[in-house]
Structure formats: C-alpha cells, structure tokens
Write a protein that holds these residues in place. Structure first.
Motif, PDB file in Angstrom:
ATOM      1  N   CYS A   1      35.210  50.871  29.002  1.00 40.88           N
ATOM      2  CA  CYS A   1      34.616  52.218  29.021  1.00 40.88           C
ATOM      3  C   CYS A   1      34.008  52.486  27.659  1.00 40.88           C
ATOM      4  N   THR A   2      32.740  52.901  27.643  1.00 43.25           N
ATOM      5  CA  THR A   2      32.125  53.256  26.357  1.00 43.25           C
ATOM      6  C   THR A   2      32.138  54.765  26.145  1.00 43.25           C
ATOM      7  N   GLN A   3      32.946  55.448  26.955  1.00 36.67           N
ATOM      8  CA  GLN A   3      33.143  56.894  26.821  1.00 36.67           C
ATOM      9  C   GLN A   3      31.799  57.613  26.810  1.00 36.67           C
ATOM     10  N   CYS A   4      31.014  57.395  27.869  1.00 37.12           N
ATOM     11  CA  CYS A   4      29.644  57.907  27.890  1.00 37.12           C
ATOM     12  C   CYS A   4      29.575  59.398  28.164  1.00 37.12           C
ATOM     13  N   GLY A   5      30.649  59.974  28.707  1.00 35.08           N
ATOM     14  CA  GLY A   5      30.640  61.422  28.905  1.00 35.08           C
ATOM     15  C   GLY A   5      30.118  61.857  30.274  1.00 35.08           C
ATOM     16  N   THR A   6      29.553  60.930  31.052  1.00 35.52           N
ATOM     17  CA  THR A   6      29.095  61.295  32.403  1.00 35.52           C
ATOM     18  C   THR A   6      29.540  60.169  33.343  1.00 35.52           C
ATOM     19  N   CYS A   7      30.780  60.249  33.780  1.00 33.31           N
ATOM     20  CA  CYS A   7      31.410  59.106  34.457  1.00 33.31           C
ATOM     21  C   CYS A   7      30.886  58.902  35.883  1.00 33.31           C
ATOM     22  N   VAL A   8      30.516  57.670  36.198  1.00 35.37           N
ATOM     23  CA  VAL A   8      29.952  57.365  37.520  1.00 35.37           C
ATOM     24  C   VAL A   8      30.895  56.528  38.387  1.00 35.37           C
ATOM     25  N   ILE A   9      32.090  56.228  37.895  1.00 36.48           N
ATOM     26  CA  ILE A   9      32.889  55.221  38.596  1.00 36.48           C
ATOM     27  C   ILE A   9      33.489  55.719  39.915  1.00 36.48           C
TER      28      ILE A   9
ATOM     29  N   CYS B   1      33.128  50.187  35.945  1.00 34.70           N
ATOM     30  CA  CYS B   1      32.111  50.907  35.169  1.00 34.70           C
ATOM     31  C   CYS B   1      30.873  50.041  34.936  1.00 34.70           C
TER      32      CYS B   1
ATOM     33  N   VAL C   1      28.162  51.121  33.391  1.00 32.06           N
ATOM     34  CA  VAL C   1      27.574  51.484  32.087  1.00 32.06           C
ATOM     35  C   VAL C   1      28.060  50.504  31.018  1.00 32.06           C
ATOM     36  N   THR C   2      29.324  50.123  31.110  1.00 36.42           N
ATOM     37  CA  THR C   2      29.915  49.229  30.120  1.00 36.42           C
ATOM     38  C   THR C   2      29.883  47.771  30.577  1.00 36.42           C
TER      39      THR C   2
HETATM   40  S1  SF4 Z   1      30.733  55.712  33.428  1.00 32.07           S
HETATM   41 FE1  SF4 Z   1      31.786  54.076  32.376  1.00 32.07          FE
HETATM   42  S2  SF4 Z   1      31.410  54.480  30.213  1.00 32.07           S
HETATM   43 FE2  SF4 Z   1      30.973  56.350  31.302  1.00 32.07          FE
HETATM   44  S3  SF4 Z   1      32.947  57.475  31.204  1.00 32.07           S
HETATM   45 FE3  SF4 Z   1      32.885  56.359  33.177  1.00 32.07          FE
HETATM   46  S4  SF4 Z   1      33.980  54.456  32.741  1.00 32.07           S
HETATM   47 FE4  SF4 Z   1      33.409  55.342  30.754  1.00 32.07          FE
END
Ligand code: SF4
Ligand code: SF4
Length: 217
Positions: free
Chosen positions: A131-139, A146, A148-149
């Motif tokens: 997780c890159t802690q993107c702030g808009t989670c899509v999982i 994830c 994004v990561t």
């Molecule tokens: S989409 Fe991925 S990077 Fe963003 S918060 Fe969720 S797990 Fe973390």
C-alpha cells in the motif's frame, strides 16, 4: 505485521553527513532494522568498526527496543554521558525513528538509512510493499489486491498491453497485478467488478503533510 523497510546509505554519504563531527554515538533499532538486518546488533557493531577505521571516535553504541517509540529517550538516558560526549548520534533505524530521536534529544541526529517503504513480510526475509497510502482506496473492487502499488504503472482500470502469461512486462519475475486481481475476482465470483470504470485518479488524495484528528464524541 508491517515493517519499515530500509537500506543503508553508502558509507561515502554517511561520511559526508558526519563531516566535521569526530565523535559519534551509534544507535540501532531492535524492531524493523533488526529484522531487515540494517540496524541490529551486528550492523551497529560493524558500523562502529567502519567509522573507527575512518578516524571517528565512537563514544558508545546501543540498540534500543523500538526507535520510533516515545519511551526511547527514557531508555537512552542511561547512555546520557556517552551521548553527550558525541558530536552526533548516528541512527540506524527508519526515518520515523530518526525523527522521534531528533524531536526528543537536543543533539545532532544523522540517519544511516534510506527509508524505502512500509513492507509486509510475505515469506521469511521477503518484504513487499502492498500500500502506498494513496488516500483514495480502490481495493473494494479489486478483491483486496492494490493495483496502485502492485501494478508497476499503478493502473486502476485493468492491465496494460504488456502483461505476458500472468507476468508483468516491466519485471518478468513479478506477477502482473491485474492477472492476480482477475484470478482473485474469479474465485470470488465477482468478475463483474472488472467492468466498473474508475475515473482518472486524483493524486491529491490527502494534502501533504497529512494529519488526522480523532473526532470528539
Ligand atoms: S488503493 Fe492501494 S495504495 Fe491506495 S489506499 Fe488502497 S491499498 Fe493503499
Ligand atoms: S504487466 Fe500488469 S503489473 Fe505490469 S505494468 Fe502492465 S498491468 Fe501493471
């Protein structure tokens, strides 16, 4: 358990950061950098030896249990005299630990590590960023994986054209994130999630520096 993944800076960089500081106290961390062998007892001893060979005086060394814990300054108080004799504290922990010590001790603090990412231990000694802690989670729509990561391109609407037999076109040793997501959604009988279009990502999920306040009842 999550871990802060670090890599030791090149000795030339450490030497540069310690320029003009002759007396050094070396601090390791008994948690993450011990586990990743970047700042445990052996690495601290090796660092002290290396710095000695480069002409530094080592006023002392220790490995604290958890460098990022606020109690660390209390634990270090037993080394007060030896630390006071030093021009700088060289800290072999992640940047969180270095910042914790810098905020608590009135001494020059120098990091020996580059902090790479927060890692999950997937197998003994193998850590992956998840997780890159993107702030808009899509999982919620990707079966808990994830993209994004895990996807090298951070794609959120399915694979790029380069995916090859389930491997990533950028790193053929790595599974393609979107093949993993497809397989997971298939198992869950939720392949319809793949059809949900996600708008272009807003990379400003959380303005930097992030902050969070627990709301009062
Ligand atoms: S989409 Fe991925 S990077 Fe963003 S918060 Fe969720 S797990 Fe973390
Ligand atoms: S091959 Fe898969 S993981 Fe690699 S960049 Fe393309 S979609 Fe992402």
């Amino acid at each position: 358990m999550i871990r802060s993944i670090t890599q030791q800076k090149p000795m030339e960089e450490i030497e540069h950061l310690l320029e003009g500081m002759d007396r050094i106290f070396v601090i390791g961390c008994g948690t993450c950098t011990t586990l990743t062998r970047t700042g445990g007892v052996e690495q601290v001893a090796a660092m002290a030896e290396d710095l000695s060979a480069r002409g530094k005086v080592i006023t002392g060394t220790t490995v604290v249990p958890v460098a990022c814990d606020n109690l660390t300054s209390d634990i270090l108080s037993e080394f007060g005299a030896r630390m006071n004799q030093a021009d700088a504290l060289l800290v072999m922990s992640c940047a969180y630990g270095v910042q914790t010590l810098a905020s608590q001790l009135g001494q020059m603090v120098v990091p020996a590590q580059n902090t790479l990412f927060i890692g999950k231990e997937n197998a003994a000694g193998q850590f992956n960023e998840i997780c890159t802690q993107c702030g808009t989670c899509v999982i919620g729509e990707t079966g808990g994986i994830c993209p994004v990561t895990t996807c090298h391109k951070g794609l959120v609407n399915g694979p790029c054209g380069g995916t090859n037999n389930g491997k990533c076109e950028i790193d053929s040793n790595k599974d393609c994130a979107w093949t993993m997501i497809y397989n997971r959604l298939k198992e869950l009988d939720r392949l319809d999630s793949m059809r949900t279009y996600k708008k272009p990502r807003n990379h400003l999920g959380e303005p930097s520096p992030g902050k969070f306040l627990i709301p009062e009842n």
